[in-house]
Design a protein around this motif. Sequence first.
Motif, short mmCIF file in Angstrom:
data_model
loop_
_atom_site.label_atom_id
_atom_site.label_comp_id
_atom_site.label_asym_id
_atom_site.label_seq_id
_atom_site.Cartn_x
_atom_site.Cartn_y
_atom_site.Cartn_z
N GLN A 22 0.82 -1.21 0.00
CA GLN A 22 0.00 0.00 0.00
C GLN A 22 0.85 1.26 0.00
OE1 GLN A 22 -1.85 -1.36 3.55
NE2 GLN A 22 -3.71 -2.01 2.52
N GLY A 23 2.03 1.18 -0.62
CA GLY A 23 2.92 2.33 -0.67
C GLY A 23 2.41 3.43 -1.58
N GLN A 24 3.21 4.47 -1.72
CA GLN A 24 2.79 5.62 -2.52
C GLN A 24 3.00 5.41 -4.01
OE1 GLN A 24 4.94 8.89 -0.73
NE2 GLN A 24 3.31 9.25 0.76
N SER A 25 3.83 4.45 -4.38
CA SER A 25 4.06 4.15 -5.80
C SER A 25 3.92 2.65 -6.02
CB SER A 25 5.46 4.61 -6.24
OG SER A 25 6.45 3.97 -5.43
N ARG A 26 3.82 2.24 -7.26
CA ARG A 26 3.59 0.83 -7.56
C ARG A 26 4.75 -0.04 -7.10
NH1 ARG A 26 -0.69 -0.37 -10.52
NH2 ARG A 26 -1.76 1.23 -11.74
N TRP A 27 4.44 -1.32 -6.85
CA TRP A 27 5.45 -2.30 -6.46
C TRP A 27 6.33 -2.60 -7.67
CZ3 TRP A 27 6.31 -5.18 -1.89
CH2 TRP A 27 7.18 -6.29 -2.02
N THR A 28 7.63 -2.43 -7.52
CA THR A 28 8.55 -2.67 -8.64
C THR A 28 9.57 -3.75 -8.30
OG1 THR A 28 10.01 -0.89 -7.87
CG2 THR A 28 8.33 -0.32 -9.51
N TYR A 29 9.43 -4.38 -7.12
CA TYR A 29 10.40 -5.37 -6.69
C TYR A 29 9.97 -6.77 -7.12
CZ TYR A 29 11.53 -1.43 -3.66
OH TYR A 29 11.84 -0.19 -3.20
N SER A 30 10.89 -7.70 -6.99
CA SER A 30 10.60 -9.10 -7.28
C SER A 30 9.60 -9.65 -6.26
CB SER A 30 11.89 -9.91 -7.25
OG SER A 30 11.62 -11.30 -7.30
N THR A 31 8.83 -10.65 -6.67
CA THR A 31 7.94 -11.33 -5.72
C THR A 31 8.57 -12.64 -5.24
OG1 THR A 31 6.79 -12.40 -7.57
CG2 THR A 31 5.84 -10.35 -6.70
N GLU A 32 9.86 -12.85 -5.54
CA GLU A 32 10.60 -14.01 -5.05
C GLU A 32 11.26 -13.64 -3.72
OE1 GLU A 32 12.32 -17.19 -3.93
OE2 GLU A 32 11.15 -17.29 -5.79
#
Length: 209
Positions: A22-32
């Motif tokens: 729920q951060g201020q910007s989209r999730w850009t990290y790996s889901t691993e």
Amino acid sequence: MNLNEQPEPSTLRPIVPLVLYQGQSRWTYSTEFADLFAEPVRDWLGIPRFSHELVDQSQLQPDEIEGELKVRVMQLVMLAAYHPERPWMELAGTLLRTLRTLPPSGGTNYFYVFVDYILRTQEPETIELFGEVLRRGAPEIGDELMTYAEQIEELGEARGEERGRLKTQVEIIENLLRLGEDWSRIEAIAGVTASEFDALKQRLGELSA
């Protein structure tokens, strides 16, 4: 159970790791999961390897929140930590007023659970805004919120004073132990037995957590 008996086989329930972002910007990290570790250690055998399901709510709008009442309030108060703007507070206030009218579920008053979360995660000006929203729609709840906020602040101050007193007491006793004093003399000086000392350290750990 007889040691020669073999336990009945059973099927393990699946566990699905879920991340609500729920951060201020989209999730850009790996889901691993392993990718969260420093690159030099990612290939170590002991590193757990699984992917988590991602629910990216960073671009969610207030009117897009779905689910039953407590689920909607839970998502709103979590989102408010990153989006303390009036539209979020307005909707959270409306849902909390509805929640306030419901009887406690399983002995838990979720109104106070969610209010407590807001008070512990928001800045003072945001708490004041939220109190204003509630006072306008339900004055008695707005006043109750601010009274509760004062109680939380007083509790925090009391915990801080207790933590400072215990920290000093523990440090004195530890210094005496390093100097080779035995417990009969420490008890005479500090008024604390060995078993009580363990309890003091445990309580200090709880207050420092």
